[in-house]
Write a protein that holds these residues in place. Structure first.
Motif, PDB file in Angstrom:
ATOM      1  N   GLU A 109       0.829  -1.192   0.000  1.00 36.79           N
ATOM      2  CA  GLU A 109       0.000   0.000   0.000  1.00 36.79           C
ATOM      3  C   GLU A 109       0.875   1.259   0.000  1.00 36.79           C
ATOM      4  O   GLU A 109       2.019   1.242   0.433  1.00 36.79           O
ATOM      5  N   ARG A 110       0.274   2.330  -0.486  1.00 38.86           N
ATOM      6  CA  ARG A 110       0.965   3.617  -0.460  1.00 38.86           C
ATOM      7  C   ARG A 110       1.135   4.052   0.992  1.00 38.86           C
ATOM      8  O   ARG A 110       0.201   3.957   1.790  1.00 38.86           O
ATOM      9  N   GLU A 111       2.326   4.555   1.328  1.00 40.80           N
ATOM     10  CA  GLU A 111       2.598   4.962   2.695  1.00 40.80           C
ATOM     11  C   GLU A 111       3.183   6.369   2.727  1.00 40.80           C
ATOM     12  O   GLU A 111       3.900   6.785   1.810  1.00 40.80           O
ATOM     13  N   LEU A 112       2.878   7.065   3.812  1.00 37.65           N
ATOM     14  CA  LEU A 112       3.406   8.410   4.019  1.00 37.65           C
ATOM     15  C   LEU A 112       4.887   8.312   4.404  1.00 37.65           C
ATOM     16  O   LEU A 112       5.255   7.569   5.308  1.00 37.65           O
ATOM     17  N   VAL A 113       5.716   9.075   3.725  1.00 41.59           N
ATOM     18  CA  VAL A 113       7.143   9.116   4.009  1.00 41.59           C
ATOM     19  C   VAL A 113       7.499  10.341   4.849  1.00 41.59           C
ATOM     20  O   VAL A 113       8.197  10.230   5.858  1.00 41.59           O
ATOM     21  N   ALA A 114       7.021  11.507   4.423  1.00 42.79           N
ATOM     22  CA  ALA A 114       7.367  12.746   5.123  1.00 42.79           C
ATOM     23  C   ALA A 114       6.355  13.808   4.766  1.00 42.79           C
ATOM     24  O   ALA A 114       5.777  13.786   3.671  1.00 42.79           O
ATOM     25  N   LEU A 115       6.135  14.738   5.686  1.00 39.49           N
ATOM     26  CA  LEU A 115       5.274  15.872   5.396  1.00 39.49           C
ATOM     27  C   LEU A 115       5.879  17.135   5.975  1.00 39.49           C
ATOM     28  O   LEU A 115       6.692  17.102   6.900  1.00 39.49           O
ATOM     29  N   ILE A 116       5.454  18.253   5.403  1.00 35.34           N
ATOM     30  CA  ILE A 116       5.927  19.559   5.851  1.00 35.34           C
ATOM     31  C   ILE A 116       4.753  20.518   5.823  1.00 35.34           C
ATOM     32  O   ILE A 116       3.938  20.499   4.895  1.00 35.34           O
ATOM     33  N   SER A 117       4.673  21.349   6.839  1.00 31.54           N
ATOM     34  CA  SER A 117       3.562  22.294   6.939  1.00 31.54           C
ATOM     35  C   SER A 117       3.679  23.368   5.864  1.00 31.54           C
ATOM     36  O   SER A 117       4.702  23.498   5.188  1.00 31.54           O
ATOM     37  N   SER A 118       2.613  24.154   5.751  1.00 22.84           N
ATOM     38  CA  SER A 118       2.538  25.124   4.650  1.00 22.84           C
ATOM     39  C   SER A 118       3.673  26.132   4.660  1.00 22.84           C
ATOM     40  O   SER A 118       4.153  26.543   3.600  1.00 22.84           O
ATOM     41  N   VAL A 119       4.109  26.520   5.859  1.00 19.29           N
ATOM     42  CA  VAL A 119       5.194  27.504   5.933  1.00 19.29           C
ATOM     43  C   VAL A 119       6.538  26.854   6.261  1.00 19.29           C
ATOM     44  O   VAL A 119       7.537  27.543   6.409  1.00 19.29           O
ATOM     45  N   GLY A 120       6.533  25.544   6.366  1.00 16.62           N
ATOM     46  CA  GLY A 120       7.785  24.815   6.534  1.00 16.62           C
ATOM     47  C   GLY A 120       8.300  24.713   7.949  1.00 16.62           C
ATOM     48  O   GLY A 120       9.429  24.261   8.161  1.00 16.62           O
ATOM     49  N   THR A 121       7.485  25.084   8.922  1.00 12.17           N
ATOM     50  CA  THR A 121       7.969  25.074  10.305  1.00 12.17           C
ATOM     51  C   THR A 121       7.802  23.727  10.994  1.00 12.17           C
ATOM     52  O   THR A 121       8.450  23.466  12.007  1.00 12.17           O
ATOM     53  N   VAL A 122       6.941  22.879  10.450  1.00 13.25           N
ATOM     54  CA  VAL A 122       6.687  21.569  11.055  1.00 13.25           C
ATOM     55  C   VAL A 122       6.952  20.483  10.026  1.00 13.25           C
ATOM     56  O   VAL A 122       6.466  20.563   8.896  1.00 13.25           O
ATOM     57  N   THR A 123       7.704  19.482  10.432  1.00 14.40           N
ATOM     58  CA  THR A 123       7.948  18.318   9.580  1.00 14.40           C
ATOM     59  C   THR A 123       7.681  17.047  10.372  1.00 14.40           C
ATOM     60  O   THR A 123       7.743  17.044  11.604  1.00 14.40           O
ATOM     61  N   SER A 144      10.691   4.656   9.436  1.00 17.13           N
ATOM     62  CA  SER A 144      11.636   3.940   8.574  1.00 17.13           C
ATOM     63  C   SER A 144      12.630   4.865   7.873  1.00 17.13           C
ATOM     64  O   SER A 144      13.660   4.404   7.378  1.00 17.13           O
ATOM     65  N   VAL A 145      12.337   6.174   7.828  1.00 18.95           N
ATOM     66  CA  VAL A 145      13.235   7.098   7.129  1.00 18.95           C
ATOM     67  C   VAL A 145      13.816   8.179   8.032  1.00 18.95           C
ATOM     68  O   VAL A 145      14.635   8.983   7.584  1.00 18.95           O
ATOM     69  N   LYS A 146      13.413   8.203   9.297  1.00 14.22           N
ATOM     70  CA  LYS A 146      13.921   9.216  10.226  1.00 14.22           C
ATOM     71  C   LYS A 146      15.444   9.148  10.304  1.00 14.22           C
ATOM     72  O   LYS A 146      16.024   8.075  10.414  1.00 14.22           O
ATOM     73  N   GLY A 147      16.059  10.333  10.229  1.00 13.24           N
ATOM     74  CA  GLY A 147      17.511  10.410  10.293  1.00 13.24           C
ATOM     75  C   GLY A 147      18.199  10.212   8.950  1.00 13.24           C
ATOM     76  O   GLY A 147      19.409  10.424   8.838  1.00 13.24           O
ATOM     77  N   ARG A 148      17.430   9.793   7.931  1.00 16.78           N
ATOM     78  CA  ARG A 148      18.017   9.584   6.608  1.00 16.78           C
ATOM     79  C   ARG A 148      17.432  10.517   5.553  1.00 16.78           C
ATOM     80  O   ARG A 148      18.137  10.914   4.622  1.00 16.78           O
ATOM     81  N   PHE A 149      16.154  10.841   5.664  1.00 19.44           N
ATOM     82  CA  PHE A 149      15.465  11.683   4.678  1.00 19.44           C
ATOM     83  C   PHE A 149      15.184  13.052   5.291  1.00 19.44           C
ATOM     84  O   PHE A 149      14.927  13.177   6.490  1.00 19.44           O
ATOM     85  N   ILE A 150      15.199  14.060   4.442  1.00 17.16           N
ATOM     86  CA  ILE A 150      14.863  15.420   4.860  1.00 17.16           C
ATOM     87  C   ILE A 150      13.903  16.019   3.844  1.00 17.16           C
ATOM     88  O   ILE A 150      14.207  16.060   2.640  1.00 17.16           O
ATOM     89  N   ILE A 151      12.764  16.498   4.333  1.00 17.32           N
ATOM     90  CA  ILE A 151      11.811  17.191   3.482  1.00 17.32           C
ATOM     91  C   ILE A 151      11.982  18.689   3.676  1.00 17.32           C
ATOM     92  O   ILE A 151      12.221  19.166   4.794  1.00 17.32           O
ATOM     93  N   SER A 152      11.891  19.425   2.578  1.00 20.86           N
ATOM     94  CA  SER A 152      11.991  20.884   2.643  1.00 20.86           C
ATOM     95  C   SER A 152      11.142  21.477   1.529  1.00 20.86           C
ATOM     96  O   SER A 152      10.697  20.762   0.630  1.00 20.86           O
TER      97      SER A 152
END
Length: 116
Positions: A44-58, A63-71
Motif C-alpha cells: 500500500e501507499r505509505e506516508l514518508v514525510a510531510l511539511i507544513s505550509s510555511v515549513g515550520t513543522v515536519t 523507517s526514514v527518520k535520520g536519513r530523509f529530509i523534506i523541505s
C-alpha cells in the motif's frame, strides 16, 4: 490546472543519495501542506514525510527518520525530499501530495530503485 510534477528519481546503489523535487502549479502552494508518499510493488501507499505550509513543522515515517529530509521553497513552488543512506527497501514509486482541508492533489510519481 493543478499540476504536481516530480523529478529526480532513478537507480542508485545502497548507501547512496537522491534528491527528489516536486514542482507545483495551478494552486496557492504556500497554503498547502506538502507530503511525499511511496508505494512499493504489492504494498500500500505509505506516508514518508510531510511539511507544513510555511515549513515550520515536519514529520517522518520511522523507517526514514535520520536519513530523509523534506523541505520546501514557497518562492519556487517546489518541495524536495533529500534521501540519504538509501536502502533496497526504499525502492518504490515516490508521489508528491498537496493537502488542505478536504482538498488533495497528487503527482504522477517518480521511480526510485536502490540496488547494487
Amino acid at each position: 490546472q493543478v499540476q504536481l510534477v516530480e523529478s529526480g528519481g532513478g537507480l542508485v546503489q545502497p548507501g547512496g543519495s537522491l534528491r527528489l523535487s516536486c514542482a507545483a502549479s495551478g494552486f496557492t502552494f504556500s497554503a498547502y501542506r506538502m507530503s511525499w508518499y511511496r508505494q512499493a510493488p504489492g504494498k500500500e501507499r505509505e506516508l514518508v514525510a510531510l511539511i507544513s505550509s510555511v515549513g515550520t513543522v515536519t514529520n517522518y515515517a520511522d523507517s526514514v527518520k535520520g536519513r530523509f529530509i523534506i523541505s520546501r521553497d514557497n518562492a519556487k513552488n517546489t518541495v524536495y525530499l533529500q534521501m540519504n543512506s538509501l536502502k533496497p527497501e526504499d525502492t518504490a514509486v515516490y508521489f508528491c501530495n498537496a493537502g488542505r482541508g478536504q482538498t488533495t492533489y497528487w503527482g504522477q510519481g517518480t521511480q526510485v530503485t536502490v540496488s547494487s
